[in-house]
Design an enzyme around this catalytic site. Sequence first.
Site, PDB file in Angstrom:
ATOM      1  N   GLY A  45       0.796  -1.226   0.000  1.00  0.00           N
ATOM      2  CA  GLY A  45       0.000   0.000   0.000  1.00  0.00           C
ATOM      3  C   GLY A  45       0.823   1.267   0.000  1.00  0.00           C
ATOM      4  O   GLY A  45       0.280   2.356   0.174  1.00  0.00           O
ATOM      5  N   HIS A  46       2.123   1.179  -0.211  1.00  0.00           N
ATOM      6  CA  HIS A  46       2.985   2.361  -0.122  1.00  0.00           C
ATOM      7  C   HIS A  46       3.876   2.429  -1.342  1.00  0.00           C
ATOM      8  O   HIS A  46       4.989   1.926  -1.324  1.00  0.00           O
ATOM      9  CB  HIS A  46       3.854   2.273   1.134  1.00  0.00           C
ATOM     10  CG  HIS A  46       4.506   3.559   1.508  1.00  0.00           C
ATOM     11  ND1 HIS A  46       5.767   3.903   1.089  1.00  0.00           N
ATOM     12  CD2 HIS A  46       4.079   4.585   2.273  1.00  0.00           C
ATOM     13  CE1 HIS A  46       6.088   5.075   1.598  1.00  0.00           C
ATOM     14  NE2 HIS A  46       5.081   5.512   2.321  1.00  0.00           N
ATOM     15  N   PHE A  47       3.483   2.958  -2.378  1.00  0.00           N
ATOM     16  CA  PHE A  47       2.272   3.638  -2.800  1.00  0.00           C
ATOM     17  C   PHE A  47       1.595   2.816  -3.883  1.00  0.00           C
ATOM     18  O   PHE A  47       2.247   1.974  -4.486  1.00  0.00           O
ATOM     19  CB  PHE A  47       2.612   5.033  -3.319  1.00  0.00           C
ATOM     20  CG  PHE A  47       3.130   5.963  -2.268  1.00  0.00           C
ATOM     21  CD1 PHE A  47       2.248   6.602  -1.410  1.00  0.00           C
ATOM     22  CD2 PHE A  47       4.480   6.192  -2.111  1.00  0.00           C
ATOM     23  CE1 PHE A  47       2.705   7.487  -0.453  1.00  0.00           C
ATOM     24  CE2 PHE A  47       4.938   7.068  -1.149  1.00  0.00           C
ATOM     25  CZ  PHE A  47       4.059   7.715  -0.316  1.00  0.00           C
ATOM     26  N   PRO A  51       5.584   1.254  -5.598  1.00  0.00           N
ATOM     27  CA  PRO A  51       6.060   0.955  -4.257  1.00  0.00           C
ATOM     28  C   PRO A  51       7.441   1.545  -3.949  1.00  0.00           C
ATOM     29  O   PRO A  51       8.358   1.455  -4.766  1.00  0.00           O
ATOM     30  CB  PRO A  51       6.112  -0.571  -4.223  1.00  0.00           C
ATOM     31  CG  PRO A  51       6.261  -0.984  -5.649  1.00  0.00           C
ATOM     32  CD  PRO A  51       5.540   0.067  -6.456  1.00  0.00           C
ATOM     33  N   ILE A  52       7.540   2.198  -2.775  1.00  0.00           N
ATOM     34  CA  ILE A  52       8.819   2.632  -2.235  1.00  0.00           C
ATOM     35  C   ILE A  52       8.830   2.287  -0.746  1.00  0.00           C
ATOM     36  O   ILE A  52       7.781   2.114  -0.124  1.00  0.00           O
ATOM     37  CB  ILE A  52       9.102   4.134  -2.449  1.00  0.00           C
ATOM     38  CG1 ILE A  52       8.102   5.005  -1.712  1.00  0.00           C
ATOM     39  CG2 ILE A  52       9.129   4.481  -3.916  1.00  0.00           C
ATOM     40  CD1 ILE A  52       8.504   6.471  -1.658  1.00  0.00           C
TER      41      ILE A  52
END
Length: 145
Positions: A45-47, A51-52
């Site tokens: 969920g990030h992002f 994703p990071i």
Amino acid sequence: MTTEELIHLLPYQDPFLFVDEIDAISKDGVTGSFTFNQEAFFYEGHFKNNPITPGVILTECMAQIGLVCLGIYLLADELTSSKQPQIALTANQMDFYLPVLPGEKVTVVSEKEVFRFNKLKCKVKMLNSKGDLVARGLISGMLKV
């Protein structure tokens, strides 16, 4: 104490262990590394679709390598199989410069600023595999055996 024994004494386990290797350690500092698993839970969920690694996870990685590993090393003479270290993060100030992507390896370099009355304060920095500065700051914690 070997670096493998030191890592085994850490009060963390997968999926919240962010130390793969300790490359160098002395009473003045520590250098270690970690590779972020592409399947780690926090990337979901990030992002969305990009994703990071969250900054709080980067901070945790720097704390585990730069503060906790060094603290265990400094307290090694007091540790036994029945006396494990207790560690509490008390403060951090962090600046972030670059993202860390899934699967990326980072290196943490920590320099002891002060270790007095079981309080350890370190200057830490995180570098990516190219040697670029990802983050840097100060981390403090209390250590007790």
